[in-house]
Design a protein around this motif. Structure first.
Motif, PDB file in Angstrom:
ATOM      1  N   GLY A  15       0.803  -1.209   0.000  1.00 60.86           N
ATOM      2  CA  GLY A  15       0.000   0.000   0.000  1.00 60.86           C
ATOM      3  C   GLY A  15       0.844   1.270   0.000  1.00 60.86           C
ATOM      4  O   GLY A  15       0.311   2.370  -0.129  1.00 60.86           O
ATOM      5  N   GLN A  16       2.149   1.133   0.146  1.00 58.84           N
ATOM      6  CA  GLN A  16       3.051   2.287   0.140  1.00 58.84           C
ATOM      7  C   GLN A  16       3.638   2.546  -1.251  1.00 58.84           C
ATOM      8  O   GLN A  16       4.143   3.623  -1.524  1.00 58.84           O
ATOM      9  N   VAL A  17       3.581   1.533  -2.117  1.00 58.35           N
ATOM     10  CA  VAL A  17       4.130   1.628  -3.465  1.00 58.35           C
ATOM     11  C   VAL A  17       2.975   1.525  -4.461  1.00 58.35           C
ATOM     12  O   VAL A  17       2.203   0.571  -4.412  1.00 58.35           O
ATOM     13  N   ALA A  18       2.874   2.511  -5.356  1.00 57.55           N
ATOM     14  CA  ALA A  18       1.768   2.542  -6.327  1.00 57.55           C
ATOM     15  C   ALA A  18       2.100   1.768  -7.598  1.00 57.55           C
ATOM     16  O   ALA A  18       1.238   1.102  -8.166  1.00 57.55           O
ATOM     17  N   GLU A  19       3.349   1.869  -8.052  1.00 55.11           N
ATOM     18  CA  GLU A  19       3.785   1.196  -9.270  1.00 55.11           C
ATOM     19  C   GLU A  19       5.211   0.721  -9.049  1.00 55.11           C
ATOM     20  O   GLU A  19       5.976   1.373  -8.338  1.00 55.11           O
ATOM     21  N   ILE A  78      18.672   5.640  -5.562  1.00 54.00           N
ATOM     22  CA  ILE A  78      18.340   6.912  -6.204  1.00 54.00           C
ATOM     23  C   ILE A  78      16.972   7.340  -5.679  1.00 54.00           C
ATOM     24  O   ILE A  78      16.030   6.551  -5.697  1.00 54.00           O
ATOM     25  N   GLN A  79      16.885   8.573  -5.222  1.00 56.60           N
ATOM     26  CA  GLN A  79      15.616   9.148  -4.777  1.00 56.60           C
ATOM     27  C   GLN A  79      15.203  10.202  -5.791  1.00 56.60           C
ATOM     28  O   GLN A  79      16.024  11.038  -6.195  1.00 56.60           O
ATOM     29  N   ALA A  80      13.947  10.192  -6.217  1.00 58.57           N
ATOM     30  CA  ALA A  80      13.460  11.153  -7.197  1.00 58.57           C
ATOM     31  C   ALA A  80      12.084  11.658  -6.792  1.00 58.57           C
ATOM     32  O   ALA A  80      11.372  11.002  -6.036  1.00 58.57           O
ATOM     33  N   LYS A  81      11.705  12.811  -7.323  1.00 65.87           N
ATOM     34  CA  LYS A  81      10.455  13.457  -6.930  1.00 65.87           C
ATOM     35  C   LYS A  81       9.766  14.051  -8.145  1.00 65.87           C
ATOM     36  O   LYS A  81      10.407  14.541  -9.074  1.00 65.87           O
ATOM     37  N   LYS A  82       8.432  14.007  -8.136  1.00 62.57           N
ATOM     38  CA  LYS A  82       7.599  14.662  -9.146  1.00 62.57           C
ATOM     39  C   LYS A  82       6.397  15.230  -8.405  1.00 62.57           C
ATOM     40  O   LYS A  82       5.500  14.488  -8.022  1.00 62.57           O
ATOM     41  N   ALA A  83       6.401  16.524  -8.175  1.00 63.34           N
ATOM     42  CA  ALA A  83       5.381  17.193  -7.368  1.00 63.34           C
ATOM     43  C   ALA A  83       5.315  16.512  -5.995  1.00 63.34           C
ATOM     44  O   ALA A  83       6.337  16.383  -5.338  1.00 63.34           O
ATOM     45  N   ALA A  84       4.138  16.037  -5.593  1.00 64.37           N
ATOM     46  CA  ALA A  84       4.011  15.402  -4.278  1.00 64.37           C
ATOM     47  C   ALA A  84       4.340  13.907  -4.314  1.00 64.37           C
ATOM     48  O   ALA A  84       4.384  13.260  -3.280  1.00 64.37           O
ATOM     49  N   ASP A  85       4.551  13.355  -5.509  1.00 65.17           N
ATOM     50  CA  ASP A  85       4.864  11.936  -5.659  1.00 65.17           C
ATOM     51  C   ASP A  85       6.366  11.740  -5.758  1.00 65.17           C
ATOM     52  O   ASP A  85       7.124  12.702  -5.862  1.00 65.17           O
ATOM     53  N   GLY A  86       6.801  10.497  -5.716  1.00 63.94           N
ATOM     54  CA  GLY A  86       8.231  10.252  -5.799  1.00 63.94           C
ATOM     55  C   GLY A  86       8.548   8.837  -6.228  1.00 63.94           C
ATOM     56  O   GLY A  86       7.657   8.021  -6.474  1.00 63.94           O
ATOM     57  N   VAL A 100       7.460   3.539  -7.432  1.00 61.94           N
ATOM     58  CA  VAL A 100       6.852   4.873  -7.436  1.00 61.94           C
ATOM     59  C   VAL A 100       5.829   4.918  -6.320  1.00 61.94           C
ATOM     60  O   VAL A 100       5.027   3.988  -6.163  1.00 61.94           O
ATOM     61  N   TYR A 101       5.855   5.999  -5.536  1.00 69.25           N
ATOM     62  CA  TYR A 101       4.846   6.186  -4.497  1.00 69.25           C
ATOM     63  C   TYR A 101       4.069   7.462  -4.799  1.00 69.25           C
ATOM     64  O   TYR A 101       4.551   8.362  -5.475  1.00 69.25           O
ATOM     65  N   ALA A 110       8.080   4.668   1.922  1.00 63.55           N
ATOM     66  CA  ALA A 110       8.300   3.755   0.799  1.00 63.55           C
ATOM     67  C   ALA A 110       9.726   3.201   0.749  1.00 63.55           C
ATOM     68  O   ALA A 110       9.929   2.029   0.428  1.00 63.55           O
ATOM     69  N   THR A 111      10.704   4.032   1.058  1.00 64.00           N
ATOM     70  CA  THR A 111      12.109   3.629   0.913  1.00 64.00           C
ATOM     71  C   THR A 111      12.461   2.365   1.691  1.00 64.00           C
ATOM     72  O   THR A 111      13.083   1.454   1.126  1.00 64.00           O
ATOM     73  N   PRO A 112      12.101   2.242   2.971  1.00 66.82           N
ATOM     74  CA  PRO A 112      12.479   1.019   3.703  1.00 66.82           C
ATOM     75  C   PRO A 112      11.891  -0.259   3.097  1.00 66.82           C
ATOM     76  O   PRO A 112      12.511  -1.321   3.160  1.00 66.82           O
TER      77      PRO A 112
END
Length: 126
Positions: A15-19, A78-86, A100-101, A110-112
């Protein structure tokens, strides 16, 4: 366990990861969530991002056609961001996990999850 089960059960089901996707360091998609397609160019850029972090930090990363700004490249992550998503992208011995979260989920949630699966795959030789 199949590669698809790792994506479905260990990433999406949290539930923490969307794709999510698992790609091989030598190329090719091993597994992916529904409607999350990484082009050959996107896969190559991700793999190259670990050997040339300056490039991926300067240009960002594209995931399924969406551009993300690279926040950091530290070791295997690698950490990346797109608006409020990442996105969290973690390298193992033979593969790369791409997750992707979507907001309200944030990187510390999501990272852990992604790194734990990466740790498991590394201990299993992958």
């Amino acid at each position: 366990m199949s590669w698809q089960a790792y994506v479905d059960s260990h990433l999406i089901a949290t539930g923490q990861v969307a794709e999510a996707a698992i790609i091989g360091l030598q190329g090719g998609v091993w597994a992916t969530s529904k409607n999350f397609t990484l082009s050959t160019e996107e896969q190559k850029a991700i793999v190259d991002g670990f050997t040339n972090p300056d490039q991926i930090q300067a240009s960002g990363v594209r995931l399924a056609g969406q551009k993300y700004f690279t926040l950091s490249v530290v070791g295997r992550t690698i950490q990346a961001k797109k608006a409020a998503d990442g996105a969290v992208i973690v390298k193992t011995k033979q593969a790369i996990l791409v997750a992707v979260y979507r907001a309200p989920v944030q990187a510390p949630e999501a990272t852990p999850i992604v790194e734990k699966l990466a740790d498991y795959l590394i201990t299993a030789g992958y």
